[in-house]
Design an enzyme around this catalytic site. Structure first.
Site, short mmCIF file in Angstrom:
data_model
loop_
_atom_site.label_atom_id
_atom_site.label_comp_id
_atom_site.label_asym_id
_atom_site.label_seq_id
_atom_site.Cartn_x
_atom_site.Cartn_y
_atom_site.Cartn_z
N SER A 214 0.85 -1.19 0.00
CA SER A 214 0.00 0.00 0.00
C SER A 214 0.89 1.25 0.00
CB SER A 214 -0.96 -0.04 1.19
OG SER A 214 -1.98 0.91 1.05
N GLU A 339 -8.77 -5.80 -4.63
CA GLU A 339 -8.20 -4.75 -3.79
C GLU A 339 -9.29 -3.90 -3.12
OE1 GLU A 339 -5.11 -3.94 -2.96
OE2 GLU A 339 -3.93 -5.27 -4.24
N HIS A 463 -7.14 -5.98 -0.29
CA HIS A 463 -5.98 -5.16 0.01
C HIS A 463 -5.37 -5.55 1.36
CE1 HIS A 463 -3.57 -1.56 -0.60
NE2 HIS A 463 -3.88 -1.13 0.61
#
Length: 552
Positions: A214, A339, A463
């Protein structure tokens, strides 16, 4: 007399040996700034490793050092206690929405090693892994991610770091007074510290792999293109993000910094006065001011983050990322199959879908972070309607169309920028770039953190899920079933082979095809499936909508 001397000598030797042996239970290492004493931990399968926590790598960024680039760490007297983590940097607590945690004195790192140099008779230095935590550049800390899976069967030295977050880490006056990117420059200082000191832990400074997920992935990619970071690492692993993702480069940071100055009762017309005044204000108040730029449910992602530096002696980002040439090293990039699922789940809590339906034109520019990119209000609202029609047709946002919302966020926030980064790096470099999509969904997911009832095994990985199979994440689920343990071994093997050779999973090398250097070629990647198989795939696109480029 001789017997007496002999007895005394033996007694002294015994006492000396006793003291030395007792002291040896506490691992100690000498670094440039002083001696540190650490402790022990155990890996997932019970291997004993050394841990050295909360080591300062720069001077505390407090008082006159606030808003300065990281300053050299000062030597200390005595032995530094490295058995407890250092404080997290000031930021927002994950999942709380608005609670500020951490301290301003926070520039610490943690080192884990399976063996110290004196135990290594061969004298071989070990590969080094440096993990940069994610968190939107406004929350997180290094200690949350441990090497307890990675070091089970691998002789690596693992380092995790803290860096300044939010306003304190990324404010800028848009000139030479406060150039910005101090959080990233903290990371550079940590990488330099590693170059100087990692041999003391058995690590090889000439074999360093940096990793991140990220905002950590954005950080890694930024180091890959920054002249300031050149030569400090040898391989890169980029998970679920890149410097090309829209949220990675913050917009209008100087304007936002002036807004905060006004909020804090400071001058707003002179950069020197702005910085001097903000240094006198409470650090937690400055950290909390970040929330003024997240008008709905912690969106946009990163109001403060990396920014192009227009002045300064040495710039971390001298230009927009797309114009910078990456360092020529092997790169491994990945993305999760879904995600956006964690974000669509979060948005659906507490009547969120109804709020979104009723205020779509107002909220969408913040969710997809184009509120500054498209400044004209009419065009911004028209774009919102175009996007809604593309993803939802005439259907409302609801549990039934949650997957559409996930796809929209996946495409805009991660898919486009991550695949574009892979192609850009591959086109510029001679070293290979590998890309994979993580498609395995186990007994736990980040989705369950927000809404446990909505998640079940095999749903879809989102994610952050992938990282949990490589690094043990403090406070989160411990995988204890056969299939998930198998996936841990699989992911650790992918990382370990890449860290050692620059090629992932060397036993299945025919499946791991590098991304083509020709942008006109189909996009090549490896898919890791729910059945834990590997599939070599090619696509003309990675599923990102064509008109997404228009508002990137």
């Amino acid at each position: 007399m001789k017997n007496t001397c002999g007895i005394l000598l033996n007694l002294f030797l015994f006492i000396g040996c006793f003291l030395t042996c007792s002291a040896s239970n506490t691992p100690k290492v000498q670094v440039h700034s002083g001696e540190i004493a650490g402790g022990f931990e155990y890996t997932y399968n019970g291997r004993k490793i050394y841990s050295f926590l909360g080591i300062p790598y720069a001077s505390p960024p407090v008082q006159n050092n606030r808003f300065k680039e990281p300053q050299p760490v000062q030597p200390w007297l005595g032995v530094w206690n490295a058995t407890v983590p250092g404080s997290a940097c000031l930021g927002i607590e994950f999942g709380s929405g608005s609670k500020i945690i951490g301290q301003e004195d926070c520039l610490f790192l943690n080192v884990y090693t399976p063996k110290l140099p004196q135990e290594n008779s061969a004298g071989d230095l070990m590969n080094v892994i440096v993990h940069i935590h994610g968190g939107g550049y406004y929350f997180g800390e290094g200690i949350l991610y441990g090497p307890h899976y990675l070091l089970d069967n691998n002789d690596f030295v693992y380092v995790s770091i803290n860096y300044r977050l939010g306003v304190l880490g990324f404010a800028s006056t848009g000139d030479g007074v406060l150039t910005g990117n101090n959080g990233l420059k903290d990371q550079v200082a940590a990488l330099k510290w590693i170059q100087q000191n990692i041999v003391a832990f058995g690590g090889d400074p000439n074999s360093v792999t940096i990793t991140g997920m990220s905002a950590g992935a954005s950080s890694v990619h930024n180091h890959l293109i920054s002249p300031m970071s050149k030569g400090l690492f040898n391989r890169a692993i980029i998970q679920s993000g890149s410097a090309f993702c829209h949220w990675s480069t913050a917009e209008n940071v100087a304007q936002k910094t002036k807004y905060i100055a006004n909020l804090m009762g400071c001058p707003t017309n002179n950069s020197v006065e702005i910085v001097e005044c903000l240094r006198s204000r409470p650090a937690k108040a400055i950290a909390k001011s970040y929330l003024n730029f997240m008008p709905w449910r912690n969106f946009p992602f990163t109001p403060f983050g990396p920014t192009v530096e227009v002045a300064g002696y040495e710039k971390f980002l001298p230009d927009i990322p797309e114009k910078l040439v990456p360092h020529d090293i092997p790169v491994l990039i990945s993305i999760a199959q879904d995600e956006g699922l964690i974000f669509s789940t979060f948005l659906g809590l507490e009547n969120g879908f109804n709020e979104l339906n009723n205020n779509w034109n107002e909220h969408l520019p913040h969710i997809l972070d184009y509120n500054y990119t498209i400044s004209n209000e009419n065009l911004r609202f028209k774009t919102a309607q175009d996007i809604k029609e593309f993803y939802f047709g005439d259907k409302p946002i609801s549990k039934e169309t949650k997957s559409n919302l996930s796809k929209m966020i996946s495409d805009r926030s991660f898919g486009y920028g991550t695949s574009k980064a892979a192609q850009h790096i591959a086109a510029k470099n001679t070293a290979p770039v590998y890309f994979y999509e993580f498609g395995y969904s186990g007994n736990y997911s980040y989705v369950a953190f927000f809404d446990p009832k909505s998640y079940s095994r095999g749903s879809s990985p989102t994610h952050g899920d992938e990282t949990s199979y490589v690094l043990k994440m403090d406070g989160f689920y411990v995988y204890d079933n056969e299939e998930d343990r198998k996936m841990i071994k699989t992911m650790v093997n992918i990382w370990a082979t890449f860290i050692k050779s620059g090629v992932p999973d060397t036993e299945n090398s025919e499946i791991w095809l590098p991304v083509s250097k020709n942008l006109a070629d189909p996009f090549r990647f490896t898919k890791i499936t729910q059945q834990q198989t590997f599939e070599a795939r090619e696509q003309s696109t990675t599923g990102i909508m064509n008109f997404g480029v228009a508002y990137h």
